[in-house]
Design an enzyme around this catalytic site. Structure first.
Site, PDB file in Angstrom:
ATOM      1  N   SER A 162      50.091  28.446 -14.084  1.00  0.00           N
ATOM      2  CA  SER A 162      51.128  29.154 -14.365  1.00  0.00           C
ATOM      3  C   SER A 162      50.497  30.439 -13.714  1.00  0.00           C
ATOM      4  O   SER A 162      49.960  30.437 -12.561  1.00  0.00           O
ATOM      5  CB  SER A 162      52.363  29.511 -15.717  1.00  0.00           C
ATOM      6  OG  SER A 162      52.794  30.278 -15.130  1.00  0.00           O
ATOM      7  N   LYS A 214      75.152  45.473 -20.284  1.00  0.00           N
ATOM      8  CA  LYS A 214      73.833  45.708 -21.304  1.00  0.00           C
ATOM      9  C   LYS A 214      73.861  45.088 -22.217  1.00  0.00           C
ATOM     10  O   LYS A 214      72.233  44.693 -22.970  1.00  0.00           O
ATOM     11  CB  LYS A 214      73.778  46.956 -21.912  1.00  0.00           C
ATOM     12  CG  LYS A 214      73.298  47.631 -22.797  1.00  0.00           C
ATOM     13  CD  LYS A 214      71.452  48.334 -21.333  1.00  0.00           C
ATOM     14  CE  LYS A 214      70.482  48.822 -22.475  1.00  0.00           C
ATOM     15  NZ  LYS A 214      69.664  48.687 -21.145  1.00  0.00           N
TER      16      LYS A 214
END
Length: 338
Positions: A162, A214
């Site tokens: 990664s 949100k």
């Protein structure tokens, strides 16, 4: 006949006068006691500050001593050597992890050292922050342009996956152990849904938001398809940055155009070499022998453990001192009001 002891009705008016000498003496005694308490508080705060300053100085001296001991063994060797920078552990902005700030400083020192003939990234990391990884990757590209005479090797130990592979892709060569785990060119954002479990436990989500998105990816609500699509687009965009960095770094050395290379799969070191994800098998010792260098110097910047301890102590002591000062001010204000 003497009228003694005097009766209440025979007391003089002066005996009840609060401006009389008895009241004045009593008032002076009370004020003197209050002033003594104030003085004692001031001295208490002063000694607390003095103690804190002494502890601060002590730890600074200890930390400086440790830093000097570390730096004394760093790049003072006059002979040619292999400069090593560690990428070990999770890549993150935290103090005790691999972060871009310290890694970039170490790489700069390694490249600029006159006696370093090559630089090696000693990698053993599962990856981490794409931002931190990209900042290191960009700095490597810049330093290679500034020092074209010095090659950069990425040497993978147990794992270079990664974000760690993101960084390694900027190297001139990637060396691996046949059993190393290499690759995992992908992006992940973990998330869990526990709405069913919350209902069984009687847990009610009372989250309030201003902005309809949100509470995106709230664990206690079913995922909204539009929000899922947006997040997938974000991850795809970050993934595209990763793929572009690998393609720029590896270039024609990638021996396969198979999309699976960029799917998040990982391989052994031996498999990675066949795919062109890595260049060859080898270790730091083998690299040193092939470069005919007798010495290696580790330029990795390690955070002094006393720094974090000192920071926590400073916060704790500072909070205590601030509370004492506030109490002192409140006490003085209350005395004035009386």
């Amino acid at each position: 006949m003497s009228d003694w002891p005097p009766k209440p009705q025979n007391e003089t008016p002066q005996s009840n006068n609060k401006n009389g000498p008895e009241w004045q003496i009593l008032e002076k005694a009370v004020l003197a006691s209050v002033e003594e308490q104030r003085r004692a508080r001031r001295w208490s705060i002063f000694f607390k500050f003095l103690t804190f300053a002494y502890i601060l100085l002590l730890f600074l001296l200890m930390g400086r001593g440790c830093s000097m001991a570390e730096n004394a063994a760093t790049p003072t060797v006059s002979g040619s050597h292999l400069a090593v920078v560690d990428i070990i552990g999770t890549i993150d902005s935290g103090n005790q992890s691999v972060n871009s700030e310290d890694t970039i400083k170490a790489l700069k020192r390694a490249f600029e050292a006159k006696s370093s003939k090559a630089v090696a990234l000693n990698i053993n990391s599962p990856g981490g922050s794409p931002v931190q990884s990209d900042e290191i990757w960009q700095e490597i590209r810049y330093l290679k342009q500034q020092h074209p005479e010095k090659k950069l090797y990425a040497v993978v130990g147990d794992m270079g996956a990664s974000g760690a592979y993101y960084i390694a892709s900027a190297a001139d060569e990637i060396w691996v152990n046949p059993s190393s785990l290499v690759g995992s060119i992908g992006v992940i954002m973990p998330n869990y849904g526990i709405s069913g479990l919350a209902q069984k436990l009687g847990v009610e989500d009372r989250t309030l938001t201003s902005g309809e998105n949100k509470d995106i990816l709230s664990m206690t609500k079913p995922i909204d398809p539009a929000q899922k699509q947006h997040i997938q687009a974000v991850l795809d965009n970050v993934h595209a940055h990763f793929i572009n960095a690998v393609k720029q770094g590896r270039g024609q050395r990638l021996k396969s155009n198979d999309p699976a290379i960029f799917s998040g799969l990982f391989w052994t070191g031996e498999q990675a070499v066949r795919l062109g994800v890595a260049d060859r098998t080898g270790s730091l010792n083998i690299l040193k022998r092939e470069l005919k260098l007798d010495h290696t110097i580790n330029y990795t910047i390690e955070r002094n453990p006393f720094e974090s301890l000192l920071g926590r102590m400073g916060t704790s002591i500072g909070q205590g001192l601030s509370e004492s000062v506030v109490q002192q001010l409140q006490s003085q204000q209350a005395t004035k009001m009386q």
